[in-house]
Design an enzyme around this catalytic site. Structure first.
Site, PDB file in Angstrom:
ATOM      1  CB  CYS A   7     -29.711  33.625  -0.101  1.00  0.00           C
ATOM      2  SG  CYS A   7     -31.395  33.818  -0.712  1.00  0.00           S
ATOM      3  CE1 TYR A   8     -29.126  38.464  -7.053  1.00  0.00           C
ATOM      4  CE2 TYR A   8     -26.939  39.048  -6.255  1.00  0.00           C
ATOM      5  CZ  TYR A   8     -27.915  39.113  -7.238  1.00  0.00           C
ATOM      6  OH  TYR A   8     -27.675  39.808  -8.399  1.00  0.00           O
ATOM      7  CG  ASP A  52     -23.301  52.826  21.380  1.00  0.00           C
ATOM      8  OD1 ASP A  52     -23.261  51.674  21.849  1.00  0.00           O
ATOM      9  OD2 ASP A  52     -24.022  53.153  20.423  1.00  0.00           O
ATOM     10  CE  LYS A  67     -26.374  49.614  21.706  1.00  0.00           C
ATOM     11  NZ  LYS A  67     -26.277  51.060  21.460  1.00  0.00           N
TER      12      LYS A  67
END
Ligand code: XMP
Length: 515
Positions: free
Chosen positions: A82-83, A228, A371
């Site tokens: 993209c960019y 966590d 995660k």
């Protein structure tokens, strides 16, 4: 052994962490760095590949984020998305302009070069996720156009000899049907990564490293029972056994039975070799919260009190050599140390570091993990699934699910209502399909009738949201029959609740928690 590394250069787009995650799904370790990172540092890291991400700017404007031509001349394969793709063309002499038609959403992409290395085994046409105003109107010299869409003449381009690849759409987003294959083709086929990033070897290596680092030192860990800190604690326990002490502060704002569940897993009757200290500080927290209704004030009180309780316990234990923190990679990126799209959720950090704990060094065993990787590491170490796949639970706990003043009675109401809600969602087989769901207690009392008697009791709000990253969310559509059952059970079984409401608000304008 040196790990294979691919780096993501962040230009501030919304999917930047997603790019790194997808690369890791291809078993290649990947880190995110700001576009401001010095080219010398990039050379030093010697990555096997570089990916430039999307971003909200127009690359032809003077003060837009950019990169040097040298980045494309290091001999390291580069993939611009993209960019990043537009920037690659812009810097190397192509042309990027505001497009006549803005492309947004699922778009059919026609592949023009079927033997492109990034399109190996991709079938044309293929559905891709587009989101751009600007587009590449002319590819840079040396590049050939490898894909287009009805509105976008250059959906992909490449300079195979220089190993430079530009892709206008977002392969990292799941709507791009063959996106992961394309990223895998880049990291394996173009960059030549063998794919040595595996959770079993990460776990083994981490345990070994911790053992060496700690020696015969003492380690302290604040255990919340969340994913966590649980995974970090188990890793430490496997490395150094009873040199580890875990302090679990029960602030009385946990879900129903949660304190006992944490104790059952980590306490003396549990599965792990460690010292477990449970602090039952319920009354202390309720005392501090009495009369306080303002959400931020409540959060602050809970955070500060948590630290004080932890410090007091730490003092009893005495000096330790290491303190464990359950920091994970998104925390690192979002606190501005990694990428560019820094969003600092200060209100999500319950307290920060304790001031008076006497320790020499911090250990952050999960600092490199996303995660989903933390969860994989947890499963790898045999942590029970129900713990590993826990929904997020805010540090201030039920304190932010009780609107207004928190009292022991209200905690009991919300715990009981929440337990019923969770049970019924599970019974209906909906639990895996909803991002986060819970019951909260509104501060509203209203008139009802029960067994011919007037009631004047509280309303419970049921919340269920679907979300990718918890930054935005939509209310989940729960079947009416399930809501009916939950409602009737809550009103019948939970004292002082006479009404149940379903929260249909998305985020924005709501937040997921009520406070
Ligand atoms: P909001 O309410 O901001 O929540 O839409 C987004 C996600 O973050 C969780 N959350 C927190 N987590 N400490 C945490 O550790 C907090 O203070 C906190 N507040 C919200 C929330 O459960 C949701 O998953």
């Amino acid at each position: 052994m040196k790990r294979e590394l691919v780096i993501v250069i962040d230009f501030g787009g919304q999917y930047n962490q997603l790019v790194a995650r997808r690369v890791r799904e291809c078993n290649v370790y990947c880190e995110i760095y700001s576009y401001k990172t010095d080219i010398g540092k990039i050379k030093e890291m010697n990555p096997m590949g570089i990916i430039l991400t999307g971003g909200p700017n127009s690359c032809y404007e003077a003060d837009s984020p950019t990169c040097s031509r040298e980045l494309f001349e290091l001999g390291i394969p580069v993939l611009g998305l993209c960019y990043g793709a537009q920037l690659m063309m812009h810097v190397l002499g192509g042309k990027v302009e505001r497009a006549d038609v803005r492309e947004y959403g699922k778009t059919e992409v026609i592949i023009d070069k079927m033997d492109s290395k990034v399109f190996e085994e991709v079938v044309s046409p293929t559905i891709c996720w587009m989101s751009h105003f600007d587009s590449i109107s002319k590819a840079a010299p040396g590049f050939e156009i490898t894909a287009h869409t009805a509105d976008c003449p250059v959906a992909a381009a490449e300079n195979e000899a220089e190993k430079l690849y530009a892709i206008q759409y977002h392969p990292e987003v799941l709507h791009t049907v063959e996106g992961t294959k394309m990223l895998s083709n880049f990291v394996h086929g173009v960059c030549g990564c063998a794919g040595d990033w595996r959770m079993d070897s990460f776990v083994e290596e981490s345990i070994r490293t911790i053992r060496e680092k700690v020696g015969d030192g003492k380690v302290l860990c604040a255990l919340s029972g969340g994913v966590d800190s649980s995974v970090a604690a188990v890793m430490l326990s496997k490395a150094i056994g009873s040199q580890l002490t875990c302090v679990f502060v029960d602030h009385g704002l946990l879900r129903k039975n949660e304190g006992d569940e944490v104790e059952a897993v980590f306490g003396p009757e549990g599965n792990y070799d460690l010292n477990f200290v449970r602090v039952n500080a319920q009354e202390r927290f309720y005392g501090k919260l009495a009369g306080v209704a303002e959400p931020e004030e409540k959060r602050k009180i809970i955070g500060e009190e948590f630290i004080r309780v932890f410090e007091e316990e730490a003092k009893k234990i005495g000096a330790v050599d290491f303190l464990v923190q359950g920091t994970i990679y998104p925390d690192v990126v979002e606190s501005g140390l990694g990428g560019e799209s820094a969003v600092i959720k200060s209100h999500h950090n319950v307290g920060g570091l304790p001031d008076y704990v006497d320790f020499k060094e911090i250990i952050e065993p999960l600092r490199d993990l996303f995660k989903d990787e933390v969860r994989k590491a947890g499963l790898e170490m045999g942590i029970p699934e129900y713990l590993v796949f826990r929904q997020p639970f805010p540090g201030p706990g039920l304190g932010v699910r009780i609107v207004g003043e928190v009292t022991a009675e209200k905690v009991k109401m919300v715990q009981d209502a929440d337990a019923i809600y969770r049970e019924e969602i599970q019974n209906a087989g909906l639990d895996k399909g909803i991002g986060q769901y819970f019951a909260a207690l509104t501060n509203m009392r209203s008139v009802g009738v029960m067994g011919d008697e007037r009631t004047y009791d509280y309303a419970v709000a049921l919340r269920a949201v679907n979300t990718v990253d918890f930054m935005t969310a939509e209310a989940a559509e729960i079947p009416w029959s399930v809501l009916q059952k939950v409602t009737s059970r809550i009103v019948n079984e939970v004292a002082h609740v006479n009404r149940v409401l379903y929260d249909c608000t998305g985020k924005p304008p709501g937040t997921i928690e009520l406070e």
